[in-house]
Design an enzyme around this catalytic site. Structure first.
Site, PDB file in Angstrom:
ATOM      1  N   ARG A  87       0.838  -1.198   0.000  1.00  0.00           N
ATOM      2  CA  ARG A  87       0.000   0.000   0.000  1.00  0.00           C
ATOM      3  C   ARG A  87       0.877   1.254   0.000  1.00  0.00           C
ATOM      4  NH1 ARG A  87      -1.902   0.986   4.266  1.00  0.00           N
ATOM      5  NH2 ARG A  87      -1.192  -0.752   5.541  1.00  0.00           N
ATOM      6  N   TYR A 111      -1.214  -3.332  -6.763  1.00  0.00           N
ATOM      7  CA  TYR A 111      -0.953  -4.207  -5.611  1.00  0.00           C
ATOM      8  C   TYR A 111      -1.980  -4.067  -4.493  1.00  0.00           C
ATOM      9  CZ  TYR A 111       1.967  -7.291  -2.814  1.00  0.00           C
ATOM     10  OH  TYR A 111       2.451  -8.376  -2.115  1.00  0.00           O
ATOM     11  N   GLY A 112      -2.434  -5.188  -3.979  1.00  0.00           N
ATOM     12  CA  GLY A 112      -3.176  -5.276  -2.706  1.00  0.00           C
ATOM     13  C   GLY A 112      -4.225  -4.199  -2.514  1.00  0.00           C
ATOM     14  N   LYS A 122      -9.612  -2.301   1.691  1.00  0.00           N
ATOM     15  CA  LYS A 122      -9.365  -1.123   2.526  1.00  0.00           C
ATOM     16  C   LYS A 122     -10.188   0.081   2.060  1.00  0.00           C
ATOM     17  CE  LYS A 122      -6.277  -3.552   4.572  1.00  0.00           C
ATOM     18  NZ  LYS A 122      -6.292  -3.985   5.950  1.00  0.00           N
ATOM     19  N   HIS A 150     -10.693  -2.312  11.428  1.00  0.00           N
ATOM     20  CA  HIS A 150      -9.579  -3.143  10.928  1.00  0.00           C
ATOM     21  C   HIS A 150      -9.344  -4.253  11.951  1.00  0.00           C
ATOM     22  CE1 HIS A 150      -5.089  -3.180   9.436  1.00  0.00           C
ATOM     23  NE2 HIS A 150      -5.816  -4.083   8.815  1.00  0.00           N
ATOM     24  N   SER A 196      -1.347  -3.322  10.330  1.00  0.00           N
ATOM     25  CA  SER A 196      -0.968  -4.212   9.241  1.00  0.00           C
ATOM     26  C   SER A 196       0.306  -4.978   9.591  1.00  0.00           C
ATOM     27  CB  SER A 196      -0.732  -3.394   7.972  1.00  0.00           C
ATOM     28  OG  SER A 196      -1.897  -2.652   7.681  1.00  0.00           O
ATOM     29  N   CYS A 255       0.778  -7.174  11.896  1.00  0.00           N
ATOM     30  CA  CYS A 255       1.024  -7.285  13.340  1.00  0.00           C
ATOM     31  C   CYS A 255       0.235  -8.417  13.979  1.00  0.00           C
ATOM     32  CB  CYS A 255       0.734  -5.963  14.028  1.00  0.00           C
ATOM     33  SG  CYS A 255       1.946  -4.698  13.592  1.00  0.00           S
ATOM     34  N   LYS A 276      -3.004 -10.211  12.921  1.00  0.00           N
ATOM     35  CA  LYS A 276      -4.444 -10.520  12.861  1.00  0.00           C
ATOM     36  C   LYS A 276      -4.710 -11.895  12.244  1.00  0.00           C
ATOM     37  CE  LYS A 276      -5.580  -6.805  10.662  1.00  0.00           C
ATOM     38  NZ  LYS A 276      -4.186  -6.306  10.674  1.00  0.00           N
ATOM     39  N   THR A 277      -4.139 -12.161  11.056  1.00  0.00           N
ATOM     40  CA  THR A 277      -4.405 -13.446  10.399  1.00  0.00           C
ATOM     41  C   THR A 277      -3.979 -14.601  11.303  1.00  0.00           C
ATOM     42  OG1 THR A 277      -4.122 -12.433   8.238  1.00  0.00           O
ATOM     43  CG2 THR A 277      -3.938 -14.837   8.332  1.00  0.00           C
ATOM     44  N   ASP A 323      -9.356  -9.662   8.859  1.00  0.00           N
ATOM     45  CA  ASP A 323      -8.865  -8.303   8.582  1.00  0.00           C
ATOM     46  C   ASP A 323      -9.885  -7.193   8.842  1.00  0.00           C
ATOM     47  OD1 ASP A 323      -6.455  -6.906   7.636  1.00  0.00           O
ATOM     48  OD2 ASP A 323      -7.660  -6.281   5.928  1.00  0.00           O
ATOM     49  N   ASN A 346       6.567  -8.330   2.182  1.00  0.00           N
ATOM     50  CA  ASN A 346       5.107  -8.169   2.073  1.00  0.00           C
ATOM     51  C   ASN A 346       4.531  -9.097   0.996  1.00  0.00           C
ATOM     52  OD1 ASN A 346       2.609  -6.931   2.882  1.00  0.00           O
ATOM     53  ND2 ASN A 346       2.678  -5.617   1.056  1.00  0.00           N
ATOM     54  N   ARG A 368       2.385 -12.032  -0.429  1.00  0.00           N
ATOM     55  CA  ARG A 368       1.052 -12.380   0.103  1.00  0.00           C
ATOM     56  C   ARG A 368       0.447 -13.569  -0.628  1.00  0.00           C
ATOM     57  NH1 ARG A 368      -1.539  -8.671   4.100  1.00  0.00           N
ATOM     58  NH2 ARG A 368       0.087  -7.137   4.476  1.00  0.00           N
ATOM     59  N   GLU A 379       0.477 -20.051  21.678  1.00  0.00           N
ATOM     60  CA  GLU A 379       0.550 -19.730  23.110  1.00  0.00           C
ATOM     61  C   GLU A 379      -0.250 -18.480  23.449  1.00  0.00           C
ATOM     62  OE1 GLU A 379       1.511 -22.073  24.647  1.00  0.00           O
ATOM     63  OE2 GLU A 379       3.169 -23.086  23.616  1.00  0.00           O
ATOM     64  N   ASN A 380      -0.636 -17.711  22.443  1.00  0.00           N
ATOM     65  CA  ASN A 380      -1.480 -16.543  22.708  1.00  0.00           C
ATOM     66  C   ASN A 380      -2.829 -16.959  23.298  1.00  0.00           C
ATOM     67  OD1 ASN A 380       0.539 -14.849  21.782  1.00  0.00           O
ATOM     68  ND2 ASN A 380      -0.250 -14.785  19.682  1.00  0.00           N
TER      69      ASN A 380
HETATM   70  P1  GTP Z   1      -2.312  -7.501   7.473  1.00  0.00           P
HETATM   71  O1  GTP Z   1      -2.789  -8.570   6.554  1.00  0.00           O
HETATM   72  O2  GTP Z   1      -1.245  -6.647   6.881  1.00  0.00           O
HETATM   73  O3  GTP Z   1      -3.413  -6.662   8.032  1.00  0.00           O
HETATM   74  O4  GTP Z   1      -1.500  -8.233   8.682  1.00  0.00           O
HETATM   75  P2  GTP Z   1      -1.972  -9.114   9.939  1.00  0.00           P
HETATM   76  O5  GTP Z   1      -2.303  -8.208  11.083  1.00  0.00           O
HETATM   77  O6  GTP Z   1      -2.988 -10.098   9.539  1.00  0.00           O
HETATM   78  O7  GTP Z   1      -0.594  -9.843  10.364  1.00  0.00           O
HETATM   79  P3  GTP Z   1      -0.195 -11.397  10.242  1.00  0.00           P
HETATM   80  O8  GTP Z   1      -1.034 -12.273  11.135  1.00  0.00           O
HETATM   81  O9  GTP Z   1      -0.126 -11.761   8.822  1.00  0.00           O
HETATM   82  O10 GTP Z   1       1.268 -11.369  10.875  1.00  0.00           O
HETATM   83  C1  GTP Z   1       2.315 -10.602  10.335  1.00  0.00           C
HETATM   84  C2  GTP Z   1       3.658 -11.128  10.766  1.00  0.00           C
HETATM   85  O11 GTP Z   1       3.741 -11.175  12.190  1.00  0.00           O
HETATM   86  C3  GTP Z   1       3.917 -12.551  10.276  1.00  0.00           C
HETATM   87  O12 GTP Z   1       5.248 -12.638   9.861  1.00  0.00           O
HETATM   88  C4  GTP Z   1       3.676 -13.394  11.485  1.00  0.00           C
HETATM   89  O13 GTP Z   1       4.452 -14.579  11.473  1.00  0.00           O
HETATM   90  C5  GTP Z   1       4.085 -12.477  12.638  1.00  0.00           C
HETATM   91  N1  GTP Z   1       3.315 -12.806  13.872  1.00  0.00           N
HETATM   92  C6  GTP Z   1       1.978 -12.973  13.971  1.00  0.00           C
HETATM   93  N2  GTP Z   1       1.614 -13.326  15.223  1.00  0.00           N
HETATM   94  C7  GTP Z   1       2.757 -13.359  15.950  1.00  0.00           C
HETATM   95  C8  GTP Z   1       3.049 -13.655  17.323  1.00  0.00           C
HETATM   96  O14 GTP Z   1       2.178 -13.975  18.144  1.00  0.00           O
HETATM   97  N3  GTP Z   1       4.363 -13.564  17.699  1.00  0.00           N
HETATM   98  C9  GTP Z   1       5.359 -13.222  16.830  1.00  0.00           C
HETATM   99  N4  GTP Z   1       6.606 -13.138  17.290  1.00  0.00           N
HETATM  100  N5  GTP Z   1       5.117 -12.949  15.510  1.00  0.00           N
HETATM  101  C10 GTP Z   1       3.841 -13.016  15.092  1.00  0.00           C
HETATM  102  C1  SPV Z   2      -2.956  -4.332   5.274  1.00  0.00           C
HETATM  103  O1  SPV Z   2      -1.987  -3.690   4.850  1.00  0.00           O
HETATM  104  O2  SPV Z   2      -3.508  -4.066   6.384  1.00  0.00           O
HETATM  105  C2  SPV Z   2      -3.477  -5.471   4.494  1.00  0.00           C
HETATM  106  C3  SPV Z   2      -2.915  -5.720   3.171  1.00  0.00           C
HETATM  107  O3  SPV Z   2      -4.391  -6.140   4.964  1.00  0.00           O
HETATM  108  S1  SPV Z   2      -3.601  -4.695   1.937  1.00  0.00           S
HETATM  109  O4  SPV Z   2      -4.748  -5.390   1.355  1.00  0.00           O
HETATM  110  O5  SPV Z   2      -2.584  -4.455   0.922  1.00  0.00           O
HETATM  111  O6  SPV Z   2      -4.068  -3.463   2.524  1.00  0.00           O
HETATM  112 MN    MN Z   3      -4.941  -5.438   7.119  1.00  0.00          MN
END
Ligand code: GTP
Ligand code: SPV
Ligand code: MN
Length: 595
Positions: A70, A211-212, A220, A240, A262, A264, A266-267, A287, A377, A379, A506-507
């Site tokens: 983005r 992209y994305g 978004k 979000h 982003s 951090c 969520k997935t 998301d 990034n 995906r 573990e979360n």
């Molecule tokens: P967007 O799709 O951009 O909105 O991202 P998201 O918030 O869904 O983040 P995602 O779950 O894809 O995690 C992003 C990165 O953080 C990945 O490389 C994960 O492996 C890492 N990550 C996620 N959860 C944890 C966690 O509990 N601990 C650590 N150390 N890393 C984590």
């Molecule tokens: C984010 O950046 O929070 C995403 C990926 O979920 S994108 O669809 O590119 O915004």
């Molecule tokens: Mn996102």
């Protein structure tokens, strides 16, 4: 075109766009498998896509190295007054932004096909769904929209002659001259990219990126920026946030919605496999959450999306097995590395590095290479229905009742693993002051600490001060039925730069404490920043974590928190008169508690 498009507004808009962009052909999409397969065959033939021999019906795309995320600096909220967009958004007035963009759009689809993509955010025909139509000259966008949204000719039927929809105009900004061979990923240079939103007329114009979130406009642009502005007008919420259902060993269900910036987590949290015996997690969304107050006065959430556009790097069978199983087939990969036997790979996928790869730029790669093989990034695009732990209620139009909100971010220091807010207002203060280190989900510096309120800084379609006020107003409406609010940080590090908390499965231990707090079964200690689990409140059974590390992880250092105050003050001062008084009061109270 006349056969399928009966809607007057849509017919007029298609003609206007075609006259301005001057494509060679127009294709009205029906969302069928035949259409998808046909587009993929074309993309393979043109060299844009690579069919992966190791994954059924899966394809790899490599973007231009300038077009990998983005572009927040090129994203605009274009309202009549600048104040309405607020201090956290880029703003250009609608007339001049439209004039600039019309110049760019002029003839921009020459040599290309203009695709008209009718889609629904939320199940087609459900009362909470919103209809959008994306016009795009990118076939990559079409195949991704097929997965990420519900693309169907049924959407056109539903629109009828006079139904309303959100127009989403997209061009990659790269007309193709006659006789010229196309490049693998056409796009425009950064300075002519514009991701523009006109919330006063529910309109989206995107130019220059493929992209994305810049290009898949249902995500978004529509479901967050435009929807957040609608939600405020209509007293609901567009956030979000992931949505999950957690079931405890006794069978009691809890629904959790969590906002992390982003990349951090969520997935990962949304499809987590709890390490705790007897606990079950099911995914509803990863998301975006749309939430409305239901007839019983509780807050109900739906996921408006149809798929996941998830971060590759770091995803593995040990961190997120459910995501790995989701992407076994029928998946689009972007900017991943290619293995010699026709599969994809990214950093963190396996313990052993492959001995040879083709990297995301198409070059030979061996482990001695310093550069990453996959873009950070990179995906995957996969249907939510393919997730083994997708919740049976994920498409229920009534949504799921939210018990718990979590805010959080990526903080190497200062912020403990988990704490609970003292009240709804204090919870809104935690959301409003959330800070996180920047990631590669945006073009720009990585690792810089910034305030990212409610993980919505890049996605709020109006003045963020008013958005804080909207959260407070929703809390008043919800009263005693409002979800409890917590704050987490999975990313605190020790002095050697290692994560103090194992994260991922573990979360579930942290979520368990939250559920027990909701039920009044777990204790907490008051600290200046909020309520922390007392020793023994967090279930750490079977977890190998040194006592010192755990103390470091949970530490609330008064000097470090004092040092946060000036930055919070500077952040709040941005909003001037739009900052709600109750957030000022919360800051005063925090200072007092810190002493
Ligand atoms: P967007 O799709 O951009 O909105 O991202 P998201 O918030 O869904 O983040 P995602 O779950 O894809 O995690 C992003 C990165 O953080 C990945 O490389 C994960 O492996 C890492 N990550 C996620 N959860 C944890 C966690 O509990 N601990 C650590 N150390 N890393 C984590
Ligand atoms: C984010 O950046 O929070 C995403 C990926 O979920 S994108 O669809 O590119 O915004
Ligand atoms: Mn996102």
């Amino acid at each position: 075109m006349d056969i399928m498009v009966k809607n007057e507004k849509l017919k007029t808009w298609i003609k206007e766009v075609a006259d301005m962009c001057r494509p060679d052909a127009i294709h009205i999409c029906d969302g069928s498998k035949k259409e998808y397969d046909g587009m993929m065959a074309m993309l393979i033939a043109s060299g844009s896509a690579i069919a992966l021999s190791k994954r059924p019906n899966s394809y790899l795309f490599r973007s231009d190295p300038s077009d990998v995320a983005r572009v927040e600096d090129r994203t605009y909220i274009s309202t009549t007054s600048k104040d309405e967009a607020g201090p956290t958004n880029n703003w250009i007035d609608p007339a001049s932004l439209k004039a600039t963009m019309k110049n760019l759009y002029n003839g921009c689809m020459k040599g290309r096909t203009m695709y008209v993509i009718p889609f629904s955010m939320g199940p087609i025909g459900s009362p909470i769904a919103k209809i959008g139509v994306e016009i795009s000259d990118s076939p990559y966008v079409v195949v991704n929209m097929h997965i990420m949204t519900r693309v169907s000719s049924k959407v056109l039927e539903l629109l009828g002659a006079d139904g309303d929809f959100i127009p989403c105009l997209h061009s990659i900004g790269a007309p193709l001259e006659k006789g010229r061979k196309d490049v693998q990923w056409p796009c425009a240079p950064i300075e002519s990219k514009y991701i523009s939103h006109f919330p006063e007329e529910n309109l989206i114009w995107s130019y220059g990126s493929g992209y994305g979130g810049n290009a898949l406009l249902g995500k978004k642009c529509l479901a967050l920026r435009i929807a957040s502005a609608m939600a405020r007008r209509e007293s609901w919420m567009a956030e979000h946030m992931l949505i999950l259902r957690l079931t405890n060993p006794e069978g009691r269900q809890y629904h959790i919605a969590a906002a992390f910036p982003s990349a951090c987590g969520k997935t990962n949290l949304a499809m987590m496999k709890p390490s705790l015996e007897g606990w079950k997690c099911e995914c509803i969304g990863d998301d975006i959450a749309w939430m409305k107050i239901g007839p019983d006065g509780r807050l109900y959430a739906i996921n408006p999306e149809n798929g996941f556009f998830g971060v590759g790097p770091g995803t593995s069978y040990s961190t997120n097995a459910m995501a790995m199983d989701t992407i076994k087939e029928n998946t689009i990969f972007t900017n991943c590395a290619l293995t010699d036997d026709g599969d994809i790979w990214w950093e963190g996928m396996t313990d052993d590095l492959p001995s040879h790869l083709i990297d995301w730029k198409g070059r030979d790669w061996t482990p001695s290479e310093k550069a990453e093989a996959a873009h950070p990034n990179a995906r995957f695009t996969a249907a939510a229905a393919q997730c083994p732990v997708i919740c049976k209620d994920w498409e229920n139009p009534a949504g799921v009742p939210i018990d718990i909100f979590i805010f959080g971010g990526r903080r190497g220091s200062v912020v403990p693993l988990v704490y609970e807010s003292l009240s709804w207002e204090h919870g809104v203060f935690l959301g409003a002051t959330a800070a996180s280190e920047t990631t590669s989900a945006n073009i720009g510096a990585v690792g810089n600490l910034r305030r990212d309120p409610f993980a919505m800084k890049p996605f709020c379609g109006y003045n963020m001060g008013d958005y804080f006020g909207h959260w407070l107003a929703m809390g008043e409406k919800l009263g005693g039925k409002a979800p409890r609010i917590f704050y987490v940080n999975w990313f605190r590090k020790n002095q050697d730069g290692k994560f103090l908390w194992p994260g991922f499965s573990e979360n579930s231990r942290v979520l368990k404490w939250m559920c027990e707090r909701v039920d009044g079964r777990a204790g907490a200690d008051e600290s200046p920043i909020g309520l922390l689990p007392k020793r023994g409140d967090l279930d750490l059974s079977g977890l190998d974590i040194a006592r010192d590390d755990f103390e470091e992880l949970m530490k609330v250092d008064s000097a470090e928190w004092h040092a946060e105050i000036p930055d919070i003050e500077a952040h709040f001062s941005l909003f001037g008169g739009r900052l709600p008084d109750s957030l000022k009061d919360q800051l005063t109270a925090l200072k007092k508690r810190l002493g």
